[in-house]
Enzyme design. Structure first.
Site, PDB file in Angstrom:
ATOM      1  N   LYS A  20       0.859  -1.193   0.000  1.00  0.00           N
ATOM      2  CA  LYS A  20       0.000   0.000   0.000  1.00  0.00           C
ATOM      3  C   LYS A  20       0.892   1.239   0.000  1.00  0.00           C
ATOM      4  O   LYS A  20       1.773   1.380   0.864  1.00  0.00           O
ATOM      5  CB  LYS A  20      -0.870  -0.055   1.251  1.00  0.00           C
TER       6      LYS A  20
HETATM    7  C1  E4P Z   1      -8.008   1.486   4.309  1.00  0.00           C
HETATM    8  O1  E4P Z   1      -7.514   1.107   3.316  1.00  0.00           O
HETATM    9  C2  E4P Z   1      -7.991   2.882   4.753  1.00  0.00           C
HETATM   10  O2  E4P Z   1      -6.748   3.202   5.276  1.00  0.00           O
HETATM   11  C3  E4P Z   1      -9.100   3.045   5.764  1.00  0.00           C
HETATM   12  O3  E4P Z   1     -10.298   2.560   5.194  1.00  0.00           O
HETATM   13  C4  E4P Z   1      -9.274   4.463   6.287  1.00  0.00           C
HETATM   14  O4  E4P Z   1     -10.434   4.498   7.064  1.00  0.00           O
HETATM   15  P1  E4P Z   1     -10.785   5.724   8.059  1.00  0.00           P
HETATM   16  O5  E4P Z   1     -11.028   6.925   7.236  1.00  0.00           O
HETATM   17  O6  E4P Z   1     -12.026   5.256   8.781  1.00  0.00           O
HETATM   18  O7  E4P Z   1      -9.601   5.880   8.972  1.00  0.00           O
END
Ligand code: E4P
Length: 218
Positions: A87
């Protein structure tokens, strides 16, 4: 639409996996910190544990923000298990790193995406997934689901193979809206996945069936 769970909590991942509906896992540095997982060695061990449990795509995020460091960190993450998806944040060095990883057959998830332009760059660099953050856009009075629909439309029009992974999903209504918008994947908290089950008529109907059964059978 594939279902990923958005957590680094092994018990929650196991619960979703045992429901039989889980297609993968996404994590981020905040989610890892929430589980109190400190130090690179422990973090790597944790990613391996998640991969061994789910045997499907597991996004592991780089901390580095410069190209050379992202390459080194991403290659180390990818070497942990074949299910790891690296990622990478949607910044200039990140797009360049995604291009590099793509040329090496390392799968990527371009994260922190808040616009169609960012999604275009991620797709052109060869990202496997792009993660637009629905909830965080809604939080600032923008329309997160509209962004999902726009990116899906652009990718289909131009035949990009990058999959739209709707992230920052906060509740069950978001999941249904992602289905309608054509998202390839939604990554959700366990509460939102389980929330899909809730219906008062199911609960009332089950109670009535059981009561009628017991009237006759004791
Ligand atoms: C996942 O890939 C993301 O980092 C995550 O969904 C972010 O979510 P949030 O906005 O609830 O922290």
């Amino acid at each position: 639409m594939k279902f990923f769970i958005d957590t680094a909590n092994l018990a929650q991942i196991r619960e979703a996996y045992e429901m039989g509906v889980l297609d993968g896992v996404t994590t981020n540095p905040s989610l890892m910190a929430k589980e109190g997982i400190k130090g690179v060695e422990n973090q790597h061990r944790h990613y391996i544990d998640i991969c061994q449990l789910v045997q499907s795509d597991v996004s592991a995020e780089v901390i580095a923000t410069t190209y050379d460091e992202m390459i080194a960190e991403g290659e180390a993450l990818a070497a942990l298990d074949p299910h790891i998806v690296v990622k990478v944040p949607c910044i200039a060095d990140g797009i360049r790193a995604i291009k590099y990883f793509s040329s090496k057959g390392i799968r990527t998830n371009c994260t922190l995406v808040f616009s169609v332009g960012q999604a275009l760059l991620a797709a052109k660099a060869g990202a496997t997934y792009v993660s637009p953050f629905v909830g965080r856009l809604d939080d600032i009075s923008e329309d997160g689901i509209a962004l999902i629909a726009h990116i899906v439309k652009v990718y289909r029009t131009y035949n990009f193979s990058t999959q739209v992974l709707a992230a920052s999903i906060r509740h069950t209504a978001h999941i249904i809206q992602c289905l309608d918008a054509g998202a390839d994947v939604a990554t959700c908290p366990l509460s939102a996945i389980k929330g899909l089950l809730n219906h008062p008529l199911t609960d009332a109907g089950l109670q009535k069936f059981l009561a009628d059964y017991h009237k006759v059978n004791g």
